[in-house]
Write a protein that holds these residues in place. Sequence first.
Motif, PDB file in Angstrom:
ATOM      1  N   GLN A  52     -14.072   9.108  -5.085  1.00  0.00           N
ATOM      2  CA  GLN A  52     -13.524   7.825  -5.526  1.00  0.00           C
ATOM      3  C   GLN A  52     -12.262   7.465  -4.753  1.00  0.00           C
ATOM      4  OE1 GLN A  52     -12.799   7.650  -9.737  1.00  0.00           O
ATOM      5  NE2 GLN A  52     -12.014   5.541  -9.679  1.00  0.00           N
ATOM      6  N   LEU A  53     -11.397   8.473  -4.518  1.00  0.00           N
ATOM      7  CA  LEU A  53     -10.148   8.191  -3.812  1.00  0.00           C
ATOM      8  C   LEU A  53     -10.418   7.856  -2.345  1.00  0.00           C
ATOM      9  CD1 LEU A  53      -7.113   7.989  -3.944  1.00  0.00           C
ATOM     10  CD2 LEU A  53      -6.969  10.446  -3.479  1.00  0.00           C
ATOM     11  N   ALA A  54     -11.358   8.551  -1.702  1.00  0.00           N
ATOM     12  CA  ALA A  54     -11.680   8.263  -0.304  1.00  0.00           C
ATOM     13  C   ALA A  54     -12.217   6.841  -0.157  1.00  0.00           C
ATOM     14  CB  ALA A  54     -12.689   9.274   0.232  1.00  0.00           C
ATOM     15  N   ARG A  55     -13.071   6.431  -1.087  1.00  0.00           N
ATOM     16  CA  ARG A  55     -13.614   5.072  -1.039  1.00  0.00           C
ATOM     17  C   ARG A  55     -12.525   4.025  -1.244  1.00  0.00           C
ATOM     18  NH1 ARG A  55     -19.146   4.756  -1.262  1.00  0.00           N
ATOM     19  NH2 ARG A  55     -20.284   6.679  -1.809  1.00  0.00           N
ATOM     20  N   GLN A  56     -11.541   4.354  -2.059  1.00  0.00           N
ATOM     21  CA  GLN A  56     -10.446   3.414  -2.294  1.00  0.00           C
ATOM     22  C   GLN A  56      -9.468   3.390  -1.123  1.00  0.00           C
ATOM     23  OE1 GLN A  56      -6.875   4.248  -4.904  1.00  0.00           O
ATOM     24  NE2 GLN A  56      -7.963   2.851  -6.261  1.00  0.00           N
ATOM     25  N   ASP A  57      -9.175   4.568  -0.559  1.00  0.00           N
ATOM     26  CA  ASP A  57      -8.128   4.668   0.464  1.00  0.00           C
ATOM     27  C   ASP A  57      -8.541   4.096   1.808  1.00  0.00           C
ATOM     28  OD1 ASP A  57      -5.423   5.941   1.265  1.00  0.00           O
ATOM     29  OD2 ASP A  57      -6.826   6.745   2.756  1.00  0.00           O
ATOM     30  N   ILE A  58      -9.842   4.032   2.103  1.00  0.00           N
ATOM     31  CA  ILE A  58     -10.277   3.619   3.436  1.00  0.00           C
ATOM     32  C   ILE A  58      -9.790   2.212   3.779  1.00  0.00           C
ATOM     33  CG2 ILE A  58     -12.499   2.759   2.604  1.00  0.00           C
ATOM     34  CD1 ILE A  58     -11.811   4.569   5.957  1.00  0.00           C
ATOM     35  N   THR A  59      -9.696   1.337   2.789  1.00  0.00           N
ATOM     36  CA  THR A  59      -9.197  -0.014   3.057  1.00  0.00           C
ATOM     37  C   THR A  59      -7.739   0.019   3.481  1.00  0.00           C
ATOM     38  OG1 THR A  59     -10.737  -0.968   1.443  1.00  0.00           O
ATOM     39  CG2 THR A  59      -8.834  -2.301   2.064  1.00  0.00           C
ATOM     40  N   ALA A  60      -6.932   0.813   2.780  1.00  0.00           N
ATOM     41  CA  ALA A  60      -5.514   0.936   3.139  1.00  0.00           C
ATOM     42  C   ALA A  60      -5.356   1.578   4.514  1.00  0.00           C
ATOM     43  CB  ALA A  60      -4.779   1.755   2.078  1.00  0.00           C
ATOM     44  N   ALA A  61      -6.203   2.581   4.810  1.00  0.00           N
ATOM     45  CA  ALA A  61      -6.133   3.247   6.112  1.00  0.00           C
ATOM     46  C   ALA A  61      -6.472   2.268   7.239  1.00  0.00           C
ATOM     47  CB  ALA A  61      -7.087   4.439   6.146  1.00  0.00           C
ATOM     48  N   ALA A  62      -7.487   1.440   7.024  1.00  0.00           N
ATOM     49  CA  ALA A  62      -7.876   0.456   8.041  1.00  0.00           C
ATOM     50  C   ALA A  62      -6.795  -0.601   8.234  1.00  0.00           C
ATOM     51  CB  ALA A  62      -9.196  -0.201   7.647  1.00  0.00           C
ATOM     52  N   ASP A  63      -6.255  -1.096   7.137  1.00  0.00           N
ATOM     53  CA  ASP A  63      -5.219  -2.127   7.233  1.00  0.00           C
ATOM     54  C   ASP A  63      -3.984  -1.608   7.951  1.00  0.00           C
ATOM     55  OD1 ASP A  63      -6.831  -3.908   5.940  1.00  0.00           O
ATOM     56  OD2 ASP A  63      -5.831  -3.761   3.988  1.00  0.00           O
ATOM     57  N   ARG A  64      -3.583  -0.353   7.655  1.00  0.00           N
ATOM     58  CA  ARG A  64      -2.380   0.199   8.289  1.00  0.00           C
ATOM     59  C   ARG A  64      -2.583   0.397   9.782  1.00  0.00           C
ATOM     60  NH1 ARG A  64       1.700   2.814   6.036  1.00  0.00           N
ATOM     61  NH2 ARG A  64       1.511   1.047   4.630  1.00  0.00           N
ATOM     62  N   ALA A  65      -3.797   0.736  10.198  1.00  0.00           N
ATOM     63  CA  ALA A  65      -4.052   1.033  11.608  1.00  0.00           C
ATOM     64  C   ALA A  65      -4.346  -0.205  12.440  1.00  0.00           C
ATOM     65  CB  ALA A  65      -5.217   2.016  11.734  1.00  0.00           C
ATOM     66  N   TYR A  66      -5.008  -1.221  11.845  1.00  0.00           N
ATOM     67  CA  TYR A  66      -5.493  -2.335  12.677  1.00  0.00           C
ATOM     68  C   TYR A  66      -5.227  -3.734  12.104  1.00  0.00           C
ATOM     69  CZ  TYR A  66      -7.760   1.250  15.429  1.00  0.00           C
ATOM     70  OH  TYR A  66      -7.984   2.345  16.234  1.00  0.00           O
ATOM     71  N   GLU A  67      -4.571  -3.821  10.967  1.00  0.00           N
ATOM     72  CA  GLU A  67      -4.255  -5.132  10.395  1.00  0.00           C
ATOM     73  C   GLU A  67      -2.753  -5.423  10.502  1.00  0.00           C
ATOM     74  OE1 GLU A  67      -4.676  -8.807   8.617  1.00  0.00           O
ATOM     75  OE2 GLU A  67      -6.319  -7.466   9.166  1.00  0.00           O
ATOM     76  N   LYS A  68      -1.941  -4.658   9.800  1.00  0.00           N
ATOM     77  CA  LYS A  68      -0.490  -4.798   9.850  1.00  0.00           C
ATOM     78  C   LYS A  68       0.141  -3.413   9.856  1.00  0.00           C
ATOM     79  CE  LYS A  68      -0.051  -9.279   7.476  1.00  0.00           C
ATOM     80  NZ  LYS A  68       0.542  -9.995   6.314  1.00  0.00           N
ATOM     81  N   ASN A  69       1.249  -3.273  10.592  1.00  0.00           N
ATOM     82  CA  ASN A  69       1.937  -1.988  10.585  1.00  0.00           C
ATOM     83  C   ASN A  69       2.829  -1.884   9.353  1.00  0.00           C
ATOM     84  OD1 ASN A  69       4.232  -3.523  11.195  1.00  0.00           O
ATOM     85  ND2 ASN A  69       4.181  -3.006  13.374  1.00  0.00           N
ATOM     86  N   ILE A  70       3.570  -0.792   9.240  1.00  0.00           N
ATOM     87  CA  ILE A  70       4.324  -0.514   8.027  1.00  0.00           C
ATOM     88  C   ILE A  70       5.450  -1.508   7.779  1.00  0.00           C
ATOM     89  CG2 ILE A  70       6.034   1.047   9.056  1.00  0.00           C
ATOM     90  CD1 ILE A  70       5.652   2.833   6.560  1.00  0.00           C
ATOM     91  N   VAL A  71       5.906  -2.189   8.833  1.00  0.00           N
ATOM     92  CA  VAL A  71       6.975  -3.179   8.658  1.00  0.00           C
ATOM     93  C   VAL A  71       6.414  -4.583   8.463  1.00  0.00           C
ATOM     94  CG1 VAL A  71       8.661  -1.823   9.943  1.00  0.00           C
ATOM     95  CG2 VAL A  71       7.240  -3.485  11.159  1.00  0.00           C
ATOM     96  N   GLY A  72       5.085  -4.713   8.400  1.00  0.00           N
ATOM     97  CA  GLY A  72       4.467  -5.994   8.084  1.00  0.00           C
ATOM     98  C   GLY A  72       4.075  -6.844   9.269  1.00  0.00           C
ATOM     99  N   ASN A  73       4.228  -6.336  10.487  1.00  0.00           N
ATOM    100  CA  ASN A  73       3.838  -7.108  11.666  1.00  0.00           C
ATOM    101  C   ASN A  73       2.330  -6.985  11.912  1.00  0.00           C
ATOM    102  OD1 ASN A  73       6.540  -7.742  12.081  1.00  0.00           O
ATOM    103  ND2 ASN A  73       6.860  -6.063  13.529  1.00  0.00           N
ATOM    104  N   ARG A  74       1.694  -8.115  12.173  1.00  0.00           N
ATOM    105  CA  ARG A  74       0.252  -8.100  12.440  1.00  0.00           C
ATOM    106  C   ARG A  74      -0.010  -7.500  13.824  1.00  0.00           C
ATOM    107  NH1 ARG A  74      -4.211 -12.488  10.863  1.00  0.00           N
ATOM    108  NH2 ARG A  74      -4.088 -11.144   9.029  1.00  0.00           N
ATOM    109  N   ILE A  75      -0.949  -6.594  13.899  1.00  0.00           N
ATOM    110  CA  ILE A  75      -1.318  -5.941  15.161  1.00  0.00           C
ATOM    111  C   ILE A  75      -2.821  -6.099  15.379  1.00  0.00           C
ATOM    112  CG2 ILE A  75       0.583  -4.279  15.194  1.00  0.00           C
ATOM    113  CD1 ILE A  75      -1.208  -2.264  13.803  1.00  0.00           C
ATOM    114  N   HIS A  76      -3.236  -6.035  16.627  1.00  0.00           N
ATOM    115  CA  HIS A  76      -4.648  -6.175  17.014  1.00  0.00           C
ATOM    116  C   HIS A  76      -5.228  -7.522  16.568  1.00  0.00           C
ATOM    117  CE1 HIS A  76      -5.023  -1.890  18.184  1.00  0.00           C
ATOM    118  NE2 HIS A  76      -4.196  -1.683  17.184  1.00  0.00           N
ATOM    119  N   GLY A  77      -4.388  -8.467  16.251  1.00  0.00           N
ATOM    120  CA  GLY A  77      -4.865  -9.763  15.792  1.00  0.00           C
ATOM    121  C   GLY A  77      -5.481  -9.733  14.409  1.00  0.00           C
ATOM    122  N   GLY A  78      -5.424  -8.580  13.740  1.00  0.00           N
ATOM    123  CA  GLY A  78      -5.988  -8.439  12.407  1.00  0.00           C
ATOM    124  C   GLY A  78      -7.448  -8.031  12.432  1.00  0.00           C
ATOM    125  N   ILE A  79      -7.936  -7.507  11.322  1.00  0.00           N
ATOM    126  CA  ILE A  79      -9.325  -7.064  11.200  1.00  0.00           C
ATOM    127  C   ILE A  79     -10.211  -8.252  10.857  1.00  0.00           C
ATOM    128  CG2 ILE A  79     -10.910  -5.602   9.894  1.00  0.00           C
ATOM    129  CD1 ILE A  79      -8.582  -3.665   9.446  1.00  0.00           C
TER     130      ILE A  79
END
Length: 310
Positions: free
Chosen positions: A190-217
Amino acid sequence: MSNATPPGWYPDASAPGTDRWWDGTAWTAHTRPAAQAPQAFGPPEPFTAASGDATTAARSGTRIAALAVAGLMVVGAAVTGAVLLGRDDDPARPEAGPSGSAPPSTTATATPSPDGSPAGNDPEVLVDQLNGITLPIPDGWEKPDRTVEPVPTMRTVDPYECPGSSSDFCYHATVTSRTASATDITSAEQLARQDITAAADRAYEKNIVGNRIHGGITSHDQLDSAPVSVAGRAGYQVRWRVNTAKGPGGYVQSLVFPSTVGSESLIIVRYAFDAGPDGPPLSLMDTLTKGIRPIGDSATSGGVGSSIAP
């Protein structure tokens, strides 16, 4: 003035025979059976279940320290003595020394690195001291001395300008290990299924300071969702291929399994690999997962990864 008590294992006053992890500012949920050797640094205010506020307990008023002085036996005569010190007005001074031993990073002279080791100077292994595991570091990777997130981290060596952001730098691959917190979920799946969205967003959507990277997912495809054995424990992994507005996108994975120490809290290991020719092969995720070991695993030298290549 006394130094602040560093992170480490200290006796839990509410559970005799148990040590609890102090993260430098507050008590955590991690526990383990108490060790025996004395620690070089005194503990913070003992944790009690009724205290409610661990930070207040760690910073409360006066402290008591005990000092015993023993003489040598000379020609069959022994002289012993004990001196009890009075109150100390320094609120930062910890109370009596613990009965449990702590990792080297909790001594007065050591400065903990993000991986929990005193100096983080072993280039072949990433140590998650809190969760009791090691991860092998592939050739061409590094474990940085400082990271934005205070969690054990390893990554490819050379940064590059993030697609879609001229002010941020990205890495072709990053792996982090962290304790699952702020959640009541006890199921690895259950936790892996929930965390994957946060992992994807942190790596390819926005960094920890809120800047959009890779143009977003823009979209994602699930490549894997299955149970997996990690360091002898039953875990679960979810893997996505994410497509981004800029750049080649990448692969992310959330791997969740119980810790090998203490209360066996769930650990989350996040993988983020760039797609395209500059990213490592996807098979390296599986190789790294197989290389995770409990700290002190003599059969594997603690998970040292000198033979792993991207």
